[in-house]
Design a protein around this motif. Sequence first.
Motif, PDB file in Angstrom:
ATOM      1  N   UNK A 108      -9.107   6.065   0.790  1.00 11.91           N
ATOM      2  CA  UNK A 108      -8.988   7.317   1.542  1.00 11.91           C
ATOM      3  C   UNK A 108      -9.055   7.088   3.047  1.00 11.91           C
ATOM      4  N   UNK A 109      -9.743   6.039   3.479  1.00 16.77           N
ATOM      5  CA  UNK A 109      -9.862   5.770   4.920  1.00 16.77           C
ATOM      6  C   UNK A 109      -8.554   5.254   5.515  1.00 16.77           C
ATOM      7  N   UNK A 110      -7.664   4.792   4.659  1.00 16.23           N
ATOM      8  CA  UNK A 110      -6.405   4.208   5.155  1.00 16.23           C
ATOM      9  C   UNK A 110      -5.258   5.215   5.169  1.00 16.23           C
ATOM     10  N   UNK A 111      -5.499   6.449   4.719  1.00 15.17           N
ATOM     11  CA  UNK A 111      -4.402   7.415   4.613  1.00 15.17           C
ATOM     12  C   UNK A 111      -3.952   7.884   5.991  1.00 15.17           C
ATOM     13  N   UNK A 112      -2.636   7.810   6.241  1.00 14.49           N
ATOM     14  CA  UNK A 112      -2.076   8.388   7.466  1.00 14.49           C
ATOM     15  C   UNK A 112      -0.586   8.646   7.262  1.00 14.49           C
ATOM     16  N   UNK A 113      -0.106   9.639   7.933  1.00 13.54           N
ATOM     17  CA  UNK A 113       1.299  10.004   7.787  1.00 13.54           C
ATOM     18  C   UNK A 113       2.176   9.008   8.546  1.00 13.54           C
ATOM     19  N   UNK A 114       2.929   8.231   7.819  1.00 11.25           N
ATOM     20  CA  UNK A 114       3.790   7.206   8.430  1.00 11.25           C
ATOM     21  C   UNK A 114       5.258   7.576   8.292  1.00 11.25           C
ATOM     22  N   UNK A 115       5.525   8.856   8.089  1.00 12.47           N
ATOM     23  CA  UNK A 115       6.913   9.300   7.987  1.00 12.47           C
ATOM     24  C   UNK A 115       7.653   8.722   6.800  1.00 12.47           C
ATOM     25  N   UNK A 116       6.929   8.495   5.708  1.00 15.15           N
ATOM     26  CA  UNK A 116       7.565   7.959   4.500  1.00 15.15           C
ATOM     27  C   UNK A 116       7.418   6.462   4.331  1.00 15.15           C
ATOM     28  N   UNK A 117       6.987   5.760   5.385  1.00 14.90           N
ATOM     29  CA  UNK A 117       6.784   4.306   5.270  1.00 14.90           C
ATOM     30  C   UNK A 117       5.529   4.017   4.444  1.00 14.90           C
ATOM     31  N   UNK A 118       5.488   2.821   3.846  1.00 16.36           N
ATOM     32  CA  UNK A 118       4.348   2.394   3.028  1.00 16.36           C
ATOM     33  C   UNK A 118       3.786   1.103   3.623  1.00 16.36           C
ATOM     34  N   UNK A 119       2.454   1.046   3.780  1.00 15.51           N
ATOM     35  CA  UNK A 119       1.852  -0.159   4.358  1.00 15.51           C
ATOM     36  C   UNK A 119       1.984  -1.329   3.374  1.00 15.51           C
ATOM     37  N   UNK A 120       2.166  -2.556   3.891  1.00 16.05           N
ATOM     38  CA  UNK A 120       2.454  -3.707   3.016  1.00 16.05           C
ATOM     39  C   UNK A 120       1.378  -3.981   1.969  1.00 16.05           C
ATOM     40  N   UNK A 121       0.086  -3.879   2.333  1.00 16.67           N
ATOM     41  CA  UNK A 121      -0.949  -4.218   1.348  1.00 16.67           C
ATOM     42  C   UNK A 121      -0.895  -3.285   0.141  1.00 16.67           C
ATOM     43  N   UNK A 122      -0.610  -1.992   0.377  1.00 18.50           N
ATOM     44  CA  UNK A 122      -0.550  -1.029  -0.725  1.00 18.50           C
ATOM     45  C   UNK A 122       0.646  -1.325  -1.620  1.00 18.50           C
ATOM     46  N   UNK A 123       1.762  -1.622  -0.999  1.00 21.42           N
ATOM     47  CA  UNK A 123       2.978  -1.939  -1.742  1.00 21.42           C
ATOM     48  C   UNK A 123       2.797  -3.206  -2.587  1.00 21.42           C
ATOM     49  N   UNK A 124       2.141  -4.215  -1.998  1.00 21.03           N
ATOM     50  CA  UNK A 124       1.932  -5.471  -2.737  1.00 21.03           C
ATOM     51  C   UNK A 124       1.028  -5.271  -3.944  1.00 21.03           C
ATOM     52  N   UNK A 125      -0.058  -4.524  -3.764  1.00 16.83           N
ATOM     53  CA  UNK A 125      -0.958  -4.266  -4.895  1.00 16.83           C
ATOM     54  C   UNK A 125      -0.232  -3.471  -5.980  1.00 16.83           C
ATOM     55  N   UNK A 126       0.475  -2.428  -5.560  1.00 19.17           N
ATOM     56  CA  UNK A 126       1.174  -1.536  -6.485  1.00 19.17           C
ATOM     57  C   UNK A 126       2.238  -2.292  -7.286  1.00 19.17           C
ATOM     58  N   UNK A 127       2.947  -3.188  -6.619  1.00 19.59           N
ATOM     59  CA  UNK A 127       3.975  -3.997  -7.293  1.00 19.59           C
ATOM     60  C   UNK A 127       3.338  -4.978  -8.265  1.00 19.59           C
ATOM     61  N   UNK A 128       2.224  -5.596  -7.845  1.00 19.21           N
ATOM     62  CA  UNK A 128       1.503  -6.504  -8.743  1.00 19.21           C
ATOM     63  C   UNK A 128       1.066  -5.759 -10.005  1.00 19.21           C
ATOM     64  N   UNK A 129       0.538  -4.564  -9.820  1.00 21.89           N
ATOM     65  CA  UNK A 129       0.062  -3.775 -10.961  1.00 21.89           C
ATOM     66  C   UNK A 129       1.216  -3.468 -11.914  1.00 21.89           C
ATOM     67  N   UNK A 130       2.323  -3.016 -11.365  1.00 23.92           N
ATOM     68  CA  UNK A 130       3.485  -2.675 -12.200  1.00 23.92           C
ATOM     69  C   UNK A 130       3.942  -3.895 -13.006  1.00 23.92           C
TER      70      UNK A 130
END
Length: 267
Positions: A175-197
């Motif tokens: 929750x501390x990392x949430x911010x509006x990036x205009x649709x962009x996704x931060x790399x660490x979140x994307x990497x974790x999410x892809x690993x999980x999938x």
Amino acid sequence: MALTTKDTFYISHGSPTLSIDESLPARHFLQAWKDKVFSQTPKSILVISGHWDTTFPAVNIVQRNDTIYDFYGFPDRMYKLKYPAPGAPELALRVKELLMTSGFKRVDEDRERGLDHGAWVPLMLMYPEVDIPVCQLSIQSKRDGTYHYNLGKALAPLKDEGVLIIGSGSATHNLRALKNLGGAVVPWASEFDTWLKEALLEGRYEDVNHFQEKAPYAKMAHPWPDHFYPLHVAMGAAGETAKAKLIHHSWDLGSLSYASYQFTAAS
């Protein structure tokens, strides 16, 4: 005869604004639940939510579920929403019985608690008629993924008793990392999410049980594991040979993944 199902589910419920925000793709995914994901009507629903965290497993035993507003500083109209689903006392006692016969020595009964927003917000969209009995089971955030996987394994017989098992959390939850990036996704979140999938779709459930050691950026994605453990329960209830399927994927606020999964037990 009770419905039997091979399926369990993990829903990423993301932000409480899912209850009102028409711009969120996850909202439309859940509203189409009966048409596109799960057309059967369950006898009752068991929700394992990241918002009920106790020292020992606990079930709520009520005749009618109150709506718990466990969020703060949101628009007023969210606090007027209600989801007064019937309680499922018989299911609650059956959950307790299954857990205790599987070696969980203590299972508490909460005879006042209703549904937290990890349960009622998705259910309000999935089952708006409010006519299916619902029971909640708590998580134990001081325990690990394997513990919650085994919790799920103990619940597997419920699938033959007309019960829909839903884990409700968030595929990433910092929750501390949430911010509006205009649709962009931060790399660490994307990497974790892809690993999980990839781990889930390849059936590497043991890796997911040990995600803190195996996954990239696990501590960033889940500083606290409460929103991840409902996934382990759904996984365990489906069984070690179950096939995972990604049934929804979207992002909000730069790092909040709404990835949701269906687990189908092998025939």
